[in-house]
Design a protein around this motif. Structure first.
Motif, short mmCIF file in Angstrom:
data_model
loop_
_atom_site.label_atom_id
_atom_site.label_comp_id
_atom_site.label_asym_id
_atom_site.label_seq_id
_atom_site.Cartn_x
_atom_site.Cartn_y
_atom_site.Cartn_z
N PHE A 1 -4.13 82.18 -42.08
CA PHE A 1 -4.86 82.84 -41.01
C PHE A 1 -5.49 81.79 -40.11
O PHE A 1 -6.11 80.84 -40.58
CB PHE A 1 -5.94 83.73 -41.61
CG PHE A 1 -6.85 84.37 -40.60
CD1 PHE A 1 -6.46 85.54 -39.95
CD2 PHE A 1 -8.08 83.82 -40.29
CE1 PHE A 1 -7.30 86.14 -39.02
CE2 PHE A 1 -8.92 84.41 -39.37
CZ PHE A 1 -8.53 85.57 -38.73
N VAL B 1 -8.30 81.39 -37.46
CA VAL B 1 -9.46 82.07 -36.88
C VAL B 1 -9.55 81.80 -35.39
O VAL B 1 -9.99 82.66 -34.62
CB VAL B 1 -10.76 81.66 -37.61
CG1 VAL B 1 -11.09 80.19 -37.38
CG2 VAL B 1 -11.90 82.57 -37.22
N HIS C 1 -7.02 81.51 -33.31
CA HIS C 1 -6.07 82.43 -32.67
C HIS C 1 -6.65 83.85 -32.64
O HIS C 1 -6.45 84.58 -31.65
CB HIS C 1 -4.74 82.43 -33.42
CG HIS C 1 -3.97 81.17 -33.24
ND1 HIS C 1 -2.79 80.92 -33.91
CD2 HIS C 1 -4.21 80.06 -32.48
CE1 HIS C 1 -2.33 79.72 -33.56
NE2 HIS C 1 -3.18 79.19 -32.70
N GLU C 2 -7.34 84.22 -33.70
CA GLU C 2 -7.95 85.55 -33.76
C GLU C 2 -9.00 85.70 -32.65
O GLU C 2 -9.06 86.73 -31.97
CB GLU C 2 -8.61 85.76 -35.13
CG GLU C 2 -9.22 87.13 -35.33
CD GLU C 2 -8.20 88.20 -35.66
OE1 GLU C 2 -8.62 89.34 -35.87
OE2 GLU C 2 -6.98 87.89 -35.69
N TYR C 3 -9.80 84.66 -32.47
CA TYR C 3 -10.83 84.72 -31.44
C TYR C 3 -10.22 84.74 -30.04
O TYR C 3 -10.77 85.38 -29.13
CB TYR C 3 -11.80 83.55 -31.59
CG TYR C 3 -12.68 83.63 -32.82
CD1 TYR C 3 -12.81 84.83 -33.54
CD2 TYR C 3 -13.40 82.53 -33.27
CE1 TYR C 3 -13.62 84.91 -34.66
CE2 TYR C 3 -14.22 82.61 -34.39
CZ TYR C 3 -14.32 83.79 -35.08
OH TYR C 3 -15.11 83.88 -36.20
N LYS D 1 -7.46 86.20 -29.24
CA LYS D 1 -7.05 87.60 -29.04
C LYS D 1 -8.25 88.46 -28.67
O LYS D 1 -8.19 89.30 -27.77
CB LYS D 1 -6.39 88.15 -30.31
CG LYS D 1 -5.04 87.56 -30.64
CD LYS D 1 -4.50 88.17 -31.93
CE LYS D 1 -3.20 87.52 -32.35
NZ LYS D 1 -2.72 88.05 -33.66
N HIS D 2 -9.36 88.25 -29.40
CA HIS D 2 -10.57 89.01 -29.11
C HIS D 2 -11.03 88.74 -27.67
O HIS D 2 -11.46 89.67 -26.96
CB HIS D 2 -11.69 88.62 -30.08
CG HIS D 2 -11.48 89.09 -31.48
ND1 HIS D 2 -10.48 89.95 -31.84
CD2 HIS D 2 -12.16 88.80 -32.63
CE1 HIS D 2 -10.54 90.19 -33.15
NE2 HIS D 2 -11.56 89.51 -33.64
#
Length: 330
Positions: free
Chosen positions: A133, A135, A137-139, A141-142
């Motif tokens: 995972f 993080v 990349h997740e942020y 997207k957010h």
């Protein structure tokens, strides 16, 4: 769940004595022990990953770790007539942890630290960093979602009181989200992913009080459906964030619980950086925005406004917490 679903239990080599419904699942008492039967919404290959992890972790006798029960044919799941997937897992008697009890909160964090020592699953291919995972990349997207919703709000001609209130604080939170993501990206995330794979780290993924059961023998840890390869601070962050939000970012509480974790499983300087930025990102604000945008907008629940007010009121306390605590542990 209807009787047809209950009948799927005939696929298992257990002698069911009685069943009861609870939280979208069926609790089973059998001659062999307690079980929980519920629908599984993930990918089948993730189920195999979860099963391998649980079997490894279950060898440790410090905890009770749920196990996936195979069918008579050796499958990890069964399907109903609509092709919905169901799994049967071992379950345990006991009560959930009390997050209003500081002693039990400390025990939950101590359990997590010990759990992280055994939640290891070596990767077959340590070159494939996509298994981990990211993080950052997740942020990212957010952040795209936050920008999209801001454009939507600005262009909306008739705005509700909630939407006007949301817009009034939007830029400050978006700026914080963008800044946090950029600072996090300055660290070598590929090196971080490689380290996680090499060490075989896996997180519970949803470490919260309702996934911990206490009984007279041992603590039971359940609901590993969200297990994921990530830095173990993922679990620590999730547990602490929800607890500290309810306690207005109490510094002493945060300091004590992080200290409890450190005594069992010391955090490296890099772990502290990861933990800091996960706290720093305005995730609660993003959750409120995401819920608003993906729900019907004809009527906006008053709870949305209440939650947003709490996030705004707690933001400075959260920053004070971050500045104080992480200057001590980094």
């Amino acid at each position: 769940m209807n009787d047809r679903v209950v009948n799927l239990l005939d696929n298992y080599d257990i002698e069911v004595l009685r069943t009861a419904k609870g939280r979208g699942a069926i609790l089973c008492e059998a001659k062999q022990g307690y079980y929980i039967f519920k629908e599984y919404h993930g990918h089948q290959n993730k189920l195999e990953f979860q099963n391998d992890l649980l079997k490894r972790a279950g060898q440790d006798k410090e905890f009770f770790i749920e196990q996936i029960v195979p069918t008579k044919d050796g499958s990890l799941f069964v399907k109903d007539q609509d092709q919905n997937i169901y799994t049967l897992k071992t379950y345990f008697s006991g009560r959930e942890f009390n997050i209003r009890d500081m002693g039990e909160c400390g025990q939950a964090v101590r359990t997590l630290a010990a759990l992280h020592k055994i939640l290891r699953l070596p990767a077959e291919n340590t070159e494939d960093l996509n298994q981990v995972f990211r993080v950052d990349h997740e942020y990212e997207k957010h952040n795209k979602e936050l920008k999209k919703v801001r454009r939507f709000l600005r262009e909306r001609s008739q705005k509700t009181e909630f939407e006007l209130f949301l817009l009034s604080c939007y830029d400050a939170f978006l700026e914080k989200a963008l800044q946090t993501t950029e600072e996090l990206k300055s660290y070598d995330m590929e090196k971080e992913c490689s380290y996680i794979l090499t060490q075989g780290y896996v997180c519970h993924g949803d470490y919260q009080y309702h996934n911990l059961l206490r009984n007279e023998e041992r603590i039971a840890v359940i609901n590993f459906e969200k297990c994921i390869r990530d830095n173990p601070v993922r679990d620590l962050y999730l547990f602490l964030r929800k607890l500290l939000e309810k306690n207005n970012w109490n510094m002493e509480m945060g300091k004590e619980l992080i200290s409890v974790y450190q005594k069992e499983n010391p955090l490296s300087a890099h772990d502290c950086v990861q933990l800091y930025y996960r706290f720093a990102y305005p995730e609660k604000f993003w959750k409120i925005v995401n819920f608003y945008f993906n729900s019907g907008k004809a009527w906006i629940p008053e709870k949305n406004t209440e939650k947003l007010k709490k996030v705004i009121e707690g933001e400075q306390n959260k920053q004070n917490f971050l500045d104080h605590i992480f200057s001590m542990i980094s």
